[in-house]
Design an enzyme around this catalytic site. Structure first.
Site, PDB file in Angstrom:
ATOM      1  N   THR A 159      -0.858   0.461   1.457  1.00 14.63           N
ATOM      2  CA  THR A 159      -0.767  -0.114   0.121  1.00 14.63           C
ATOM      3  C   THR A 159       0.565  -0.839   0.040  1.00 14.63           C
ATOM      4  O   THR A 159       1.493  -0.508   0.763  1.00 14.63           O
ATOM      5  CB  THR A 159      -0.811   0.997  -0.956  1.00 14.63           C
ATOM      6  OG1 THR A 159      -1.943   1.836  -0.729  1.00 14.63           O
ATOM      7  CG2 THR A 159      -0.897   0.427  -2.363  1.00 14.63           C
TER       8      THR A 159
ATOM      9  N   ARG B 274     -16.025   2.186  -3.065  1.00 15.55           N
ATOM     10  CA  ARG B 274     -15.008   3.210  -3.344  1.00 15.55           C
ATOM     11  C   ARG B 274     -13.881   2.617  -4.176  1.00 15.55           C
ATOM     12  O   ARG B 274     -13.428   1.501  -3.944  1.00 15.55           O
ATOM     13  CB  ARG B 274     -14.464   3.763  -2.037  1.00 15.55           C
ATOM     14  CG  ARG B 274     -13.341   4.791  -2.196  1.00 15.55           C
ATOM     15  CD  ARG B 274     -11.985   4.199  -1.923  1.00 15.55           C
ATOM     16  NE  ARG B 274     -10.926   5.214  -1.802  1.00 15.55           N
ATOM     17  CZ  ARG B 274      -9.640   4.944  -1.631  1.00 15.55           C
ATOM     18  NH1 ARG B 274      -9.246   3.694  -1.548  1.00 15.55           N
ATOM     19  NH2 ARG B 274      -8.751   5.910  -1.526  1.00 15.55           N
TER      20      ARG B 274
ATOM     21  N   GLY C 173      -9.991   3.474  -5.390  1.00 14.37           N
ATOM     22  CA  GLY C 173      -8.862   4.343  -5.093  1.00 14.37           C
ATOM     23  C   GLY C 173      -7.925   4.507  -6.270  1.00 14.37           C
ATOM     24  O   GLY C 173      -8.278   4.238  -7.425  1.00 14.37           O
ATOM     25  N   ASP C 174      -6.705   4.924  -5.969  1.00  6.57           N
ATOM     26  CA  ASP C 174      -5.746   5.217  -7.040  1.00  6.57           C
ATOM     27  C   ASP C 174      -5.039   3.992  -7.578  1.00  6.57           C
ATOM     28  O   ASP C 174      -4.556   3.987  -8.714  1.00  6.57           O
ATOM     29  CB  ASP C 174      -4.704   6.214  -6.535  1.00  6.57           C
ATOM     30  CG  ASP C 174      -3.858   5.634  -5.403  1.00  6.57           C
ATOM     31  OD1 ASP C 174      -4.446   5.222  -4.386  1.00  6.57           O
ATOM     32  OD2 ASP C 174      -2.631   5.585  -5.523  1.00  6.57           O
TER      33      ASP C 174
ATOM     34  N   GLY D 289      -0.570   6.067  -0.150  1.00  9.46           N
ATOM     35  CA  GLY D 289      -1.000   7.221   0.621  1.00  9.46           C
ATOM     36  C   GLY D 289      -2.461   7.522   0.378  1.00  9.46           C
ATOM     37  O   GLY D 289      -3.257   6.616   0.115  1.00  9.46           O
TER      38      GLY D 289
END
Length: 308
Positions: A176, A204, A206-207, A227
């Site tokens: 990232t 998907r 992610g954060d 991460g």
């Protein structure tokens, strides 16, 4: 007022044996160029929001970082990029997910924040909005790097053989990019961008685009994470830092350490984060082998590093 800027280009299992001197030099040069891009805005009296967007844009354009041009492929063999940006002064935010054609997703996240009533826009609709707003689009070939494609083939083969996420290089699996800044008006901002994880399931999320998980900014602190995204979501990592500072009175470094070395590890999550507070303090903790990172704090101290 002091100014400060920090950035990351991914955290995880970064093995020294995987980096030739030439590759390491290219990575360090990319981090330095991104840092200088944001600093030039801050030194000219520009806004933290503009500085983090410019910094992340440079990293998105660099094929060695997992964002924009260097994004990794999902399990179906195409890219789905994500990005977020947040203005700490107003707590306005914008994010995108599932982007496939927009060259700079962080710029698209900024437009979602500024020109729609929403926080998050996804997939085909996000690319269509980017095109409507005049952001540069690109064919799949622009995002196709042989290194990322080879990593996908290796990862798919490894997963078919029953492999796990353990001992997989950051350069292969995930990564990232992100930036946080404090400007001379005392305002904070954060931005994050990613291609996700190599061989992730198509669709998907992610954060990164989840405000409060991988990206957060308010009047106390700005945070960007990198991460294992699922772990960042499960503990609302970026917002947890802000909450510890606001409600428990913890200083920046203590709040970040509790999240990175405490909560993330308790959930089995590896990674790190970058953060800057309203006084210009900067911290860059990570609980894994390395994190591509660079920063200039309020005192003017400059750091560019990969390992501890």
């Amino acid at each position: 007022m002091p100014i400060a800027l920090a950035l990351h280009g991914g955290a995880g299992t970064i093995r020294a044996a995987d980096l030739t001197p030439e590759l390491e030099a290219e990575l360090m040069a990319g981090l330095s160029a991104a840092l200088d891009s944001g600093l030039s805005i801050l030194h000219a009296g520009g806004a933290a929001l503009d500085a983090v967007q410019a910094t992340v844009t440079v990293l998105e354009d660099h094929p060695l970082f997992n964002a924009g041009r260097g994004a990794v492929f999902n399990d179906q063999g195409f890219i789905e990029m994500e990005a977020a940006i947040m203005d700490g002064a107003l707590r306005t935010a914008g994010s995108v997910t599932g982007v496939r054609r927009t060259r700079n997703p962080v710029q698209l996240a900024r437009l979602v924040m500024a020109h729609t009533p929403h926080v998050t826009l996804g997939f085909e609709a996000a690319d269509a909005f980017a095109a409507k707003m005049g952001l540069p689009q690109a064919a799949p070939e622009y995002f196709h790097t042989s290194k990322r494609w080879d990593a996908l083939q290796s990862e798919l083969a490894r997963l078919r053989a029953g492999g796990s996420d353990a001992d997989v290089s950051e350069q292969v699996k995930h990564g990232t990019v992100g930036a946080v800044a404090l400007d001379s008006a005392g305002h904070l901002a954060a931005a994050t961008s990613t291609g996700g994880r190599t061989a992730k399931m198509a669709g998907r999320i992610g954060d990164t685009p989840v405000i409060g998980a991988g990206t957060w900014a308010d009047d106390l602190v700005a945070v960007s994470g990198t991460g294992h995204g699922e772990s960042f979501i499960r503990c609302c990592a970026a917002h947890e830092v802000a909450s510890r500072m606001r409600y428990m009175g913890q200083p920046l470094s203590d709040a970040c350490d509790e999240v990175v070395y405490g909560q993330l590890l308790e959930l089995g999550g590896s990674g790190g984060l970058i953060a800057v507070d309203w006084e210009g303090h900067v911290t860059l903790p990570f609980n894994c082998e390395g994190m591509y990172r660079a920063a200039v704090d309020a005192s003017g101290e400059r750091i560019i590093a990969i390992y501890r």
